[in-house]
Design a protein around this motif. Structure first.
Motif, PDB file in Angstrom:
ATOM      1  N   VAL A 201       0.873  -1.180   0.000  1.00 19.21           N
ATOM      2  CA  VAL A 201       0.000   0.000   0.000  1.00 19.21           C
ATOM      3  C   VAL A 201       0.911   1.230   0.000  1.00 19.21           C
ATOM      4  N   ASP A 202       0.615   2.213  -0.859  1.00 20.54           N
ATOM      5  CA  ASP A 202       1.428   3.430  -0.880  1.00 20.54           C
ATOM      6  C   ASP A 202       1.113   4.310   0.317  1.00 20.54           C
ATOM      7  N   LEU A 203       2.168   4.759   0.986  1.00 20.82           N
ATOM      8  CA  LEU A 203       2.038   5.558   2.206  1.00 20.82           C
ATOM      9  C   LEU A 203       2.886   6.818   2.077  1.00 20.82           C
ATOM     10  N   VAL A 204       2.267   7.973   2.305  1.00 24.77           N
ATOM     11  CA  VAL A 204       3.000   9.242   2.329  1.00 24.77           C
ATOM     12  C   VAL A 204       3.220   9.629   3.791  1.00 24.77           C
ATOM     13  N   ASN A 205       4.473   9.670   4.215  1.00 19.53           N
ATOM     14  CA  ASN A 205       4.829   9.990   5.590  1.00 19.53           C
ATOM     15  C   ASN A 205       5.129  11.477   5.739  1.00 19.53           C
ATOM     16  N   ILE A 206       4.528  12.102   6.747  1.00 21.76           N
ATOM     17  CA  ILE A 206       4.865  13.495   7.065  1.00 21.76           C
ATOM     18  C   ILE A 206       5.562  13.521   8.427  1.00 21.76           C
ATOM     19  N   VAL A 207       6.787  14.060   8.439  1.00 28.42           N
ATOM     20  CA  VAL A 207       7.532  14.190   9.697  1.00 28.42           C
ATOM     21  C   VAL A 207       7.818  15.671   9.936  1.00 28.42           C
ATOM     22  N   ARG A 208       8.300  15.987  11.165  1.00 28.75           N
ATOM     23  CA  ARG A 208       8.481  17.390  11.517  1.00 28.75           C
ATOM     24  C   ARG A 208       9.937  17.821  11.618  1.00 28.75           C
ATOM     25  N   SER A 222       9.049   4.964   1.139  1.00 27.32           N
ATOM     26  CA  SER A 222       9.269   5.555  -0.189  1.00 27.32           C
ATOM     27  C   SER A 222       9.006   7.056  -0.202  1.00 27.32           C
ATOM     28  N   TYR A 223       7.961   7.485   0.507  1.00 31.74           N
ATOM     29  CA  TYR A 223       7.577   8.896   0.469  1.00 31.74           C
ATOM     30  C   TYR A 223       7.650   9.482   1.875  1.00 31.74           C
ATOM     31  N   VAL A 224       8.589  10.397   2.085  1.00 32.86           N
ATOM     32  CA  VAL A 224       8.703  11.058   3.381  1.00 32.86           C
ATOM     33  C   VAL A 224       8.825  12.563   3.139  1.00 32.86           C
ATOM     34  N   CYS A 225       7.886  13.340   3.686  1.00 33.75           N
ATOM     35  CA  CYS A 225       7.899  14.792   3.509  1.00 33.75           C
ATOM     36  C   CYS A 225       8.123  15.453   4.860  1.00 33.75           C
ATOM     37  N   ASP A 226       9.073  16.381   4.911  1.00 37.45           N
ATOM     38  CA  ASP A 226       9.428  17.074   6.156  1.00 37.45           C
ATOM     39  C   ASP A 226       8.697  18.414   6.207  1.00 37.45           C
ATOM     40  N   SER A 227       7.773  18.553   7.160  1.00 32.23           N
ATOM     41  CA  SER A 227       6.957  19.778   7.203  1.00 32.23           C
ATOM     42  C   SER A 227       7.771  20.999   7.621  1.00 32.23           C
ATOM     43  N   SER A 228       9.006  20.791   8.093  1.00 28.27           N
ATOM     44  CA  SER A 228       9.835  21.952   8.426  1.00 28.27           C
ATOM     45  C   SER A 228      10.631  22.454   7.223  1.00 28.27           C
ATOM     46  N   ALA A 229      10.571  21.735   6.111  1.00 27.23           N
ATOM     47  CA  ALA A 229      11.318  22.134   4.914  1.00 27.23           C
ATOM     48  C   ALA A 229      10.559  23.215   4.143  1.00 27.23           C
ATOM     49  N   PRO A 230      11.281  24.171   3.550  1.00 29.53           N
ATOM     50  CA  PRO A 230      10.595  25.232   2.786  1.00 29.53           C
ATOM     51  C   PRO A 230       9.847  24.682   1.570  1.00 29.53           C
ATOM     52  N   PHE A 232       8.068  22.008   1.585  1.00 27.79           N
ATOM     53  CA  PHE A 232       7.117  21.003   2.069  1.00 27.79           C
ATOM     54  C   PHE A 232       5.875  20.865   1.199  1.00 27.79           C
ATOM     55  N   MET A 233       5.189  21.975   0.889  1.00 24.34           N
ATOM     56  CA  MET A 233       3.928  21.867   0.148  1.00 24.34           C
ATOM     57  C   MET A 233       4.140  21.265  -1.241  1.00 24.34           C
ATOM     58  N   ASP A 234       5.250  21.626  -1.884  1.00 24.51           N
ATOM     59  CA  ASP A 234       5.548  21.047  -3.197  1.00 24.51           C
ATOM     60  C   ASP A 234       5.885  19.552  -3.070  1.00 24.51           C
ATOM     61  N   ASP A 235       6.700  19.223  -2.062  1.00 20.56           N
ATOM     62  CA  ASP A 235       7.067  17.822  -1.837  1.00 20.56           C
ATOM     63  C   ASP A 235       5.821  16.971  -1.590  1.00 20.56           C
ATOM     64  N   LEU A 236       4.941  17.515  -0.740  1.00 18.84           N
ATOM     65  CA  LEU A 236       3.733  16.770  -0.378  1.00 18.84           C
ATOM     66  C   LEU A 236       2.830  16.591  -1.603  1.00 18.84           C
ATOM     67  N   THR A 237       2.662  17.662  -2.377  1.00 23.03           N
ATOM     68  CA  THR A 237       1.811  17.582  -3.570  1.00 23.03           C
ATOM     69  C   THR A 237       2.373  16.546  -4.552  1.00 23.03           C
ATOM     70  N   ASP A 238       3.690  16.549  -4.726  1.00 20.10           N
ATOM     71  CA  ASP A 238       4.317  15.550  -5.605  1.00 20.10           C
ATOM     72  C   ASP A 238       4.019  14.129  -5.123  1.00 20.10           C
ATOM     73  N   ALA A 239       4.169  13.906  -3.813  1.00 22.84           N
ATOM     74  CA  ALA A 239       3.945  12.564  -3.259  1.00 22.84           C
ATOM     75  C   ALA A 239       2.481  12.148  -3.398  1.00 22.84           C
ATOM     76  N   LEU A 240       1.578  13.104  -3.221  1.00 26.32           N
ATOM     77  CA  LEU A 240       0.151  12.806  -3.333  1.00 26.32           C
ATOM     78  C   LEU A 240      -0.232  12.525  -4.775  1.00 26.32           C
ATOM     79  N   ALA A 241       0.370  13.264  -5.694  1.00 31.80           N
ATOM     80  CA  ALA A 241       0.100  13.028  -7.110  1.00 31.80           C
ATOM     81  C   ALA A 241       0.635  11.654  -7.518  1.00 31.80           C
ATOM     82  N   ALA A 242       1.799  11.285  -6.981  1.00 34.35           N
ATOM     83  CA  ALA A 242       2.413   9.997  -7.348  1.00 34.35           C
ATOM     84  C   ALA A 242       1.625   8.815  -6.795  1.00 34.35           C
ATOM     85  N   THR A 243       1.068   8.967  -5.598  1.00 33.31           N
ATOM     86  CA  THR A 243       0.400   7.850  -4.932  1.00 33.31           C
ATOM     87  C   THR A 243      -1.115   7.857  -5.105  1.00 33.31           C
ATOM     88  N   GLY A 244      -1.694   9.040  -5.361  1.00 34.10           N
ATOM     89  CA  GLY A 244      -3.159   9.148  -5.416  1.00 34.10           C
ATOM     90  C   GLY A 244      -3.803   9.060  -4.041  1.00 34.10           C
TER      91      GLY A 244
END
Lengths: 382, 382
Positions: A201-208, A222-230, A232-244
């Protein structure tokens, strides 16, 4: 040896008094004679989960806590603000036992064959009142751990494993194809990664924090997005687009993260949109808040169309919804994979009295990722 | 007389240009020859609903709007901020017609019996592009109004009536026994009161001003809570306890109201609670946000346990979910009760050119309760 060690036992109690004082103490409780269907478990391991801390601390200001009593029988007190006190109206002046889950050895059994069959077995229990030396419980509520499993290894069989399995099951039941998890480097988050890798199952992980990215990458995320990174929103959108992924489970609760996830889901959905829709994408986007690591207000900007939901998610109603048979299958999977998929790690093992030391409370009360405590109510007693 | 008045007609258009300018103008469009299943409707009444204004103004700063062109062919321009422009990516440089619903007289009909049967009839339409003098549409999309009904009386047959009926239907479908509505003194809110009184459903009205309490009391509302009153939370909790309402439809969107409603629902549920539950009441509490009168962020404190949800609610997906037959029954009820339950009132009737006057935009653009405009695209043409 049927009565070995029983008689009375220590139990941790939490009371909020009408005058606005939280009191945590240890009391001696008589161990009851088990009824035919019951057993007595000598509890040797019980984790301090975030879900235990609400009951334990009752929203008191633990930075102002004081200690009294003796080393064996400490008493911790802390002030509860008038606002919080109002919300606690239902528990005032009640001495409440604490501890959702744990594991131990069956040291006494009622007359029924089901109870007798458990004598000497190491079992895990989800039943409350686990911060206690001897727990009387129905045999049917005991999950027998595979031979060679220690109580410490089986202490966290329920809350985190069933929550993680429940997230994947909810994702499937509601028609989503992948999921998002926040505070993803937690014990629970690591478990969820192992489940998702195993179950494909595809999982998008958000860490701080950046270092938490590595923790998850090391276990194969496979997908880890750091919410403290500038980014973040682009990284998260990319991961969501890739995984659905269109459903998220958020342990943070407060702040802007829930809304940011929905905004990124909408942006991901619109990447493939064929024409302008004034009400946004028609795909339903859902965030379930299942924790409150940030106790502040939740705030969002509704920049994600009209097909969205934010709501509470809790393990017990989920288990009730799927029914006993389905829940039992999940429990059996946990027992079978307790040393692999569902293995937990702890920073420290403490006794009941040590759990009431202010310096320990200062550490485990922070709910910091990677600082998880295990209470052994029988530590030093054997 | 089959072609009376047709040929070309004026149509209102809204365009957001890549440079960040909104342009609203009138264009001449050729009226097509109707296909066998189609009719041409001379539109004589089309309301300016909040749901039209999103498309019409596209989030532009209308306080900085300018006007150009002639009295007959005015052109309004206004700046769109870079943030909003980003959200409007899907509609850039497209000249979009506006106006969700309206009513008029069938002045030309295609060859099919269904179309021919409509000649001369006054019909209501939900089809978009209604801020236009002549609308070509399929006969099956026309709702025939009862004899003696004027286009002005039938102009708002769909958006408000079906939304109000949809709220009551959603309440029933999701197992709630009463409902809450905010911005309750609106045209839609008054309609919802009439439906609930007629159908014996308990409705808790939330208004924002003392004088709006009287508006609703006069039409027979039982529960009206004024959010500007210092006793608001107590008043609301009392009304929720009395009615058992556990679902709310919120037109405000921004601010703290959605969370306040959930908090009051939880307080009402706990009035009858028998024992303390650390996760709050187990009854599911739901707020649907269906409007955005307050465009600011939504903020809440999660002081309502874990059994809650906040989400978007929109008419079109609701109608799709219940299916054509069920939706058609709702439409027929609206037509039958258009002069009573579903009667709308308007502040002013304006022409297409008048709709582009800055002084009119300043009034109808405010979305103030009790200031509702009706566009008559054929005003003064006969």
């Amino acid at each position: 040896m049927a009565n070995a060690g029983t008689g009375t036992g220590l139990q941790l109690r939490s009371t909020i008094k009408k005058d606005g004082t939280l009191e945590i103490s240890l009391v001696d409780v008589a161990t009851p004679e088990p009824k035919p269907e019951e057993v007595i478990v000598r509890v040797e391991a019980s984790p301090i989960n975030p879900s235990d801390q609400g009951l334990l601390f009752g929203g008191a200001d633990m930075s102002a806590a004081k200690t009294a009593g003796t080393a064996d029988r400490p008493v911790v007190t802390a002030p509860v603000s008038p606002t919080v006190l109002k919300a606690m109206a239902g528990r005032l002046d009640q001495s409440l036992p604490v501890g959702n889950e744990g594991a131990g050895v069956v040291v006494q059994a009622g007359a029924s064959p089901a109870a007798q069959a458990l004598m000497g077995k190491t079992v895990a229990i989800l039943g409350g009142s686990m911060y206690t030396q001897y727990r009387c419980i129905k045999a049917v509520q005991c999950l027998v751990l595979p031979p060679g499993t220690t109580p410490a290894e089986g202490a966290s069989c329920f809350v985190n494993p069933l929550t993680a399995l429940g997230m994947v099951a909810t994702m499937r039941a509601e028609g989503h194809k992948a999921l998002v998890h926040s505070a993803a480097a937690s014990n629970l988050g690591q478990m969820l990664n192992k489940i998702c890798i195993k179950d494909k199952v595809d999982l998008v992980n958000i860490v701080r924090k950046p270092e938490q990215v590595d923790v998850l990458k090391r276990i194969g995320a496979s997908y880890v997005c750091d919410s403290s990174a500038p980014t973040f929103m682009d990284d998260l959108t990319d991961a969501l687009a890739a995984t659905g992924a269109t459903v998220a489970f958020d342990a943070i609760g407060g702040g802007t993260l829930a809304g940011q996830i929905l905004t990124a889901m909408e942006a991901a959905a619109n990447r493939t949109a064929k024409e302008y829709s004034r009400y946004g994408s028609t795909v339903h986007k859902q965030v379930y808040i299942y924790g409150g690591l940030d106790r502040g207000p939740t705030s969002f900007n509704r920049t994600f169309g009209m097909a969205w939901g934010i709501g509470g998610w809790l393990l017990t109603p989920f288990l009730q919804k799927i029914g006993f048979e389905a829940a039992q299958k999940l429990r059996e999977r946990v027992a079978a994979e307790i040393k692999t998929t569902f293995a937990s790690t702890y920073t420290k093992e403490i006794s009941l009295a040590e759990a009431l030391k202010l310096e320990e409370i200062a550490v485990y009360g922070k709910l910091a990722t990677g600082a998880k405590y295990l209470i052994n109510p029988n530590k030093g007693t054997r």
